[in-house]
Design an enzyme around this catalytic site. Structure first.
Site, short mmCIF file in Angstrom:
data_model
loop_
_atom_site.label_atom_id
_atom_site.label_comp_id
_atom_site.label_asym_id
_atom_site.label_seq_id
_atom_site.Cartn_x
_atom_site.Cartn_y
_atom_site.Cartn_z
N TYR A 1 1.02 -1.17 -0.01
CA TYR A 1 0.15 0.06 0.06
C TYR A 1 0.88 1.06 -0.15
O TYR A 1 1.92 1.43 0.62
CB TYR A 1 -0.64 0.01 1.32
CG TYR A 1 -2.17 -0.82 1.57
CD1 TYR A 1 -2.99 -0.92 0.39
CD2 TYR A 1 -2.48 -1.44 2.53
CE1 TYR A 1 -4.13 -1.61 0.69
CE2 TYR A 1 -3.52 -2.17 2.92
CZ TYR A 1 -4.24 -2.38 1.76
OH TYR A 1 -5.50 -2.93 2.21
N GLU B 1 -11.17 -3.38 -0.71
CA GLU B 1 -12.44 -3.63 -0.28
C GLU B 1 -13.61 -2.82 -0.33
O GLU B 1 -14.14 -2.51 0.64
CB GLU B 1 -12.14 -3.92 1.42
CG GLU B 1 -10.94 -4.77 1.43
CD GLU B 1 -11.43 -6.25 2.27
OE1 GLU B 1 -12.75 -6.07 2.74
OE2 GLU B 1 -10.83 -7.20 2.28
N GLU C 1 -5.02 -10.90 0.73
CA GLU C 1 -4.67 -10.52 1.94
C GLU C 1 -5.25 -11.90 2.73
O GLU C 1 -6.40 -11.82 2.94
CB GLU C 1 -5.50 -9.46 2.70
CG GLU C 1 -4.80 -8.44 2.09
CD GLU C 1 -5.70 -7.06 2.76
OE1 GLU C 1 -6.25 -7.01 3.96
OE2 GLU C 1 -6.06 -6.03 2.00
N ASN D 1 -7.74 1.70 3.64
CA ASN D 1 -7.92 1.27 4.97
C ASN D 1 -6.53 1.07 5.65
O ASN D 1 -6.04 1.99 6.25
CB ASN D 1 -8.44 -0.20 4.70
CG ASN D 1 -9.53 -0.43 5.94
OD1 ASN D 1 -10.73 0.60 6.11
ND2 ASN D 1 -9.36 -1.21 6.81
N ALA D 2 -6.06 -0.38 5.97
CA ALA D 2 -4.66 -0.29 6.42
C ALA D 2 -4.55 0.11 7.86
O ALA D 2 -3.23 0.43 8.20
CB ALA D 2 -3.63 0.31 5.40
N GLU D 3 -5.41 0.33 8.87
CA GLU D 3 -5.39 1.00 10.03
C GLU D 3 -4.51 2.48 10.00
O GLU D 3 -3.63 2.74 10.80
CB GLU D 3 -4.70 -0.05 10.90
CG GLU D 3 -5.56 -1.11 11.35
CD GLU D 3 -5.82 -2.23 10.01
OE1 GLU D 3 -7.03 -2.28 9.68
OE2 GLU D 3 -4.72 -3.00 9.82
N TYR E 1 2.10 -6.10 14.43
CA TYR E 1 1.12 -6.86 13.84
C TYR E 1 1.20 -8.56 14.27
O TYR E 1 0.62 -9.21 13.62
CB TYR E 1 1.01 -6.73 12.29
CG TYR E 1 -0.38 -6.97 11.68
CD1 TYR E 1 -1.30 -5.89 11.58
CD2 TYR E 1 -0.76 -7.98 10.92
CE1 TYR E 1 -2.48 -5.83 11.15
CE2 TYR E 1 -2.03 -8.17 10.32
CZ TYR E 1 -2.98 -7.14 10.48
OH TYR E 1 -4.34 -7.39 10.06
C1 IPT Z 1 -8.55 -5.45 5.40
C2 IPT Z 1 -7.98 -4.43 4.88
O1 IPT Z 1 -8.04 -4.68 3.26
C3 IPT Z 1 -6.61 -3.98 5.08
O2 IPT Z 1 -6.51 -2.67 4.85
C4 IPT Z 1 -6.43 -4.01 6.84
O3 IPT Z 1 -6.95 -3.23 7.22
C5 IPT Z 1 -7.02 -5.56 7.12
O4 IPT Z 1 -8.23 -5.52 6.64
C6 IPT Z 1 -6.81 -5.55 8.65
O5 IPT Z 1 -5.58 -5.16 9.09
S1 IPT Z 1 -10.23 -5.63 5.18
C7 IPT Z 1 -10.91 -7.12 5.94
C8 IPT Z 1 -10.71 -7.56 7.27
C9 IPT Z 1 -12.43 -7.04 5.85
#
Ligand code: IPT
Length: 945
Positions: free
Chosen positions: A92, A196, A292, A136-138, A358
């Site tokens: 990302y 997503e 992912e 997203n990605a926190e 993580y």
């Molecule tokens: C998924 C996201 O695509 C990623 O950016 C990150 O937020 C991850 O979750 C959690 O660390 S979304 C998925 C869990 C619905």
């Protein structure tokens, strides 16, 4: 006599590529064909991707450059991933960091996109590019810059205002990524637009194919020609579905969830047995893909900590779940995260703390100390060693006794119809217990119950294995193997294969055609011949067994812990090889301890680079040519040759002398960082809160006369300060009520002039709060200032389309000073110096907040502290306030060592509440809230220099 020269490897030179910038073409470029392949290097069929016409599994891990703001360490992570058998990194980029001010894209230094991609190529790692614009990605805002709060369009829709806001970012980063596509000789092979997108919709919103198509077109217009992937995981945008369609369908999977509080919780029902069938239903013309798959977990403020998250997703989790991905015949997978890194400089989202370790395979401080790194390496090497897997597909998972004598085991046959090779993925469903079993294995010699010679096979709870049938190694056929394969390599003069199993397990390995088997070293292998096959049967122990099969195959039988020390690296490809650094055609197999990074060959001399943590024997057990000399990190190793074709020698590890200075005994200087409380404080340069409207679509109706949303005035990060001026018209003892918003775990303190009137300590899951404080008596006619400091924690992610939660404002939502009309109070505010026109181009738009010390730049190296008070942060302040402490220290780390360090906040023994921010050389590397944790912050810096 051997002649080994004392040549030293040339040091790595980082090539810096400037990213070019040019504004978006005023005229829309011709829309490129959406579904026709735009290039012919990366192609696919239902089984797998092809690169340059060669079938390949894409097996990678997620790694975010922005979470490791030290470009010289990017190569370190890429090499560690490559050495674990991964061939790709999914990446990302965070728009909020690259365009802190709208129209001002800035990607140099630690934000250099082109350099990162060059280093990926140097390490031989393909890239799956995922630049958003939403990620997203926190991260704060899910990657959306704070200035989007002022944009009247709904986020992630095709409303013009939103799309136009993305153009500058997409055009700039798109060009840099385009330049690094494989079509231009770079590392980028796949591209994911958006993220997503189908995660949720507010009332009145639904999947907007036009928006997705617009984003896809934008990226194509920058020159992106790689296939588009998605991680939506639903039946929209499927290949061939028309507007918005992507090329390669994928679905994310986090089967263990995100609670690290109970890390031993084991839900065997979470092991999907129908993944492959789901892929077939959704998209049967593209390779099964999980963009992912769970590699760890995020953790909230006050959470259990990343140590627990690494247990939740530890080596047992990998054995069962990652091998189950092979049972689903996945051909494209990336583990999120493989290296997590750090939410330094306010880049994280409000629900999370500074560390983004993580619980991943590679720790936040880049160590390989988690067994899950080593286990993931064993698992990744399976497919590297097993070309038949590329065209294999699974049959239905069987939990009955058809393949085993035990019903509590589940077996998924994964069969390659071309070669007839069978991979039997077996797993133990239970959370506890050990099961002994015999395997009824279909082979070219009919169904054979193994082991045939003696003993039984064993599977402990939370374990899974891949048993082999009719598996080719060089010119030999492995009729079957209960032991798992780590690697097999075939050289012109010999072949080598490494099999492993758990300690004390009985295993059996059979070769068709009854070749000779000669014990080269080790004991305890029973050799038999049954039905025209040579059978090896042994009990796994820590003492290695080497067996020569026929004239030229050397089989190593080892235990799992020993296998953790084995590495497969690849000699650099030649210029004429289309795969270049990505080539796997010249493998070198080494038994070598902590980390083998890479190998190069010159004549009969092998140059190995790696890291040691103890004195280690480096043993080369497979190389493309005969070796006579071995160098480790440029130094000649005194070697011996083995009976099997090996070359080995010991490398001494000298324990470094590391004497870190005691933080308590440093010469600390301190200055008051809240001079705003002084009656003589002049806030004339502050921003006056004069806006009587807001464009914020999340909270469009102001409940104050003027907007007190910090982003309406360009303050998007870190601490916010507000000053509400009013003149007393009476002497009443009233109250001040404030509706505050700062993101989850935010906190706030309030003073009337210099008199402290109250603090809000924060709650881990509350992003706003109403507070009410008593006021001291006022003097009619005097001027007063309500000083409000808000320690805000970033912007929410924006997963639900139409809800625009990212725009949830930060600042003051409402206020009431009793006895006064709201309009009697006039507000000024400040945040980081110059807001979106941020000053610190090196550290980016989010690193600095609005505290006085930050606005003055005292967090930067060499603050003017000579006249400050001598006072230590370990003493702290005597009452409510903000103090800034500074000191310098010399780490004096020895040269030649990689010394990972971290700062620990082991919790306070006193009862008072406090917040703490840590800056190192100007970089904000940690934010700590008492009672919220976390207790450790890593310090990502390159100690090797
Ligand atoms: C998924 C996201 O695509 C990623 O950016 C990150 O937020 C991850 O979750 C959690 O660390 S979304 C998925 C869990 C619905």
């Amino acid at each position: 006599m051997r002649l080994c020269s004392f040549a030293v490897l040339s040091s790595l030179i980082l090539q810096i590529t400037a990213s070019s910038w040019s504004p978006r073409d005023a005229v829309e470029t011709t829309q490129l064909s959406k579904r026709a392949l735009l290039q012919d290097i990366v192609t696919w069929d239902a089984n797998s991707l092809f690169i340059h016409g060669k079938r390949v599994v894409i097996y990678g891990g997620e790694f975010h450059p922005f979470r490791l703001p030290v470009p010289s360490l990017w190569l370190d992570i890429f090499q560690k991933m490559r050495s674990m058998g991964y061939n790709a990194a999914s990446v990302y980029w965070d728009w909020a960091l690259l365009e802190g001010q709208q129209g001002d894209y800035s990607a140099s230094g630690v934000f250099d996109v082109g350099l990162f991609l060059d280093l990926a190529k140097q390490a031989g790692m393909y890239i799956i590019a995922r630049p958003g614009p939403y990620i997203n990605a926190e991260v704060s805002g899910g990657g959306f810059p704070g200035w989007l709060q002022r944009n009247p369009a709904h986020l992630r829709t095709n409303e013009t205002g939103f799309l136009e806001a993305t153009y500058n970012y997409i055009n700039n980063i798109g060009k840099t990524i385009s330049d690094a596509q494989i079509t231009n000789g770079g590392a980028v092979i796949l591209f994911q637009p958006e993220n997503e997108y189908l995660n949720g919709f507010a009332t009145g919103f639904s999947p907007n194919v036009y928006y997705v198509q617009d984003v896809e077109d934008e990226w194509r217009n920058t020159g992106i020609v790689m296939p588009y992937t998605d991680n939506y995981g639903h039946d929209h945008f499927l290949p061939g579905s028309g507007i918005g369609a992507i090329d390669l369908y994928g679905s994310d999977s986090y089967p263990q969830g995100f609670s690290c509080n109970d890390p031993y919780n084991w839900l065997s029902s979470d092991v999907q047995t129908n993944e492959y069938q789901m892929f077939e239903i959704e998209s049967n013309s593209t390779p099964p893909m999980i963009p992912e798959f769970q590699g760890g977990s995020f953790d909230p403020w006050g959470g259990a900590g990343f140590g627990n998250c690494s247990v939740l997703t530890n080596e047992d989790f990998e054995k069962v779940f990652y091998k189950n991905n092979f049972a689903s015949a996945l051909k494209i997978v990336s583990y999120y995260m493989t290296f997590g890194g750090t939410n330094w400089g306010n880049l994280g989202y409000p629900l999370g703390y500074t560390s983004y370790d993580y619980g991943a395979a590679i720790t936040e401080n880049r160590e390989l100390t988690r067994a899950k790194y080593s286990e993931a390496k064993l698992i990744a090497n399976f497919w590297q060693a097993s070309p038949a897997y590329l065209t294999a597909s699974p049959e239905k998972a069987q939990s009955a006794a058809i393949y085993t004598t035990q019903a509590n085991l589940t077996v998924t046959p994964v069969i390659d119809s071309n070669s007839e090779t069978g991979f039997y993925v077996i797993r133990h469903d239970g959370p506890e217990g050990t099961t002994n079993y015999k395997l009824n294995l279909p082979t070219s010699k009919g169904i054979i119950q193994i082991p045939q010679i003696q003993g039984s096979l064993t599977l402990v709870a939370k374990d899974s294995k891949i048993h082999l049938a009719d598996y080719a190694i060089g010119s030999y056929n492995v009729l079957y193997s209960s032991a798992e394969i780590f690697t097999q390599q075939n050289y012109s003069k010999y072949s080598v294969a490494v099999f492993y199993g758990g300690l004390t397990e009985t295993h059996e390995l059979a070769f068709s055609g009854a070749p000779n088997a000669t014990i080269v070293s080790g004991s305890g292998v029973t050799v038999s011949e049954i039905d025209g096959a040579t059978i090896l049967n042994w009990q796994t122990s820590s003492s290695r067994k080497v067996v020569q099969i026929g004239s030229d195959l050397y089989v190593y039988l080892i235990d799992r812990n020993s296998a953790y020390n084995y590495w497969v690296t690849y000699l650099p490809g030649t210029d004429s090889d289309p795969f270049g650094t990505f080539s796997t055609s010249q493998p070198v197999v080494i038994n070598g301890g902590y980390l083998i990074r890479n190998t190069t060959l010159s004549g009969s001399s092998l140059y190995v680079t790696g890291d040691l943590n103890t004195t280690t024997t480096i043993e080369v057990i497979g190389a493309p040519s005969s070796l006579s000399c071995l160098y480790f990190n440029g130094v000649l190793v005194n070697t011996i040759t083995g009976t099997a074709p090996t070359l080995s020698g010991q490398v001494i590890y000298n324990v470094p002398y590391i004497n870190l200075p005691s933080l308590a005994s440093l010469n600390w200087k301190s200055i008051d960082s809240l001079p705003e409380l002084s009656s003589s404080y002049d806030d004339s340069l502050w921003t006056a809160a004069v806006l009587t409207y807001t464009n914020n679509t999340y909270r469009p109706n102001l409940t104050t006369p003027n907007s007190l949303y910090a982003s309406d005035y360009g303050y998007n990060t870190g601490t916010l300060l507000f000053r509400g001026h009013f003149t007393a018209t009476g002497s009443e003892n009233g109250t001040v009520e404030l509706g505050l918003a700062g993101g989850e775990a935010f906190s706030s303190s309030v003073w009337l002039n210099s008199t402290f009137i109250g603090s809000y300590n924060g709650v881990a899951d509350a992003s706003s709060a109403n507070v009410s404080y008593g006021l001291p008596s006022l003097t009619t006619g005097d001027s007063y200032v309500v000083n409000v400091i808000i320690d805000q924690t970033g912007f929410e992610e924006s997963q639900t389309q139409g809800a625009d939660i990212m725009k949830a404002p930060r600042g003051i939502l409402s206020y009431n000073v009793s006895g006064y009309a709201p309009s009697a109070v006039s507000w000024k505010l400040t945040g980081n110096l110059h807001g979106e026109a941020y000053e610190d181009r090196a550290r980016g738009p989010l690193n600095e907040g609005g505290m006085f010390a930050e606005r003055q730049g005292y967090h930067l190296p060499s603050p003017p502290s000579s006249n400050w008070t001598s006072s230590s942060p370990l003493t702290g302040t005597s009452g409510p306030g903000v103090a800034f402490y500074s000191s310098s220290l010399d780490l004096a780390l020895p040269a030649g060592y990689d010394v990972p360090l971290y700062f620990g906040f082991p919790g306070a023994s006193n009862t008072s509440n406090y917040r703490c921010q840590l800056f190192v050389n100007g970089w904000q590397f940690g934010k700590y809230g008492k009672s919220f944790g976390p207790y450790f912050q890593m310090l990502p810096f390159d100690s090797r220099r």
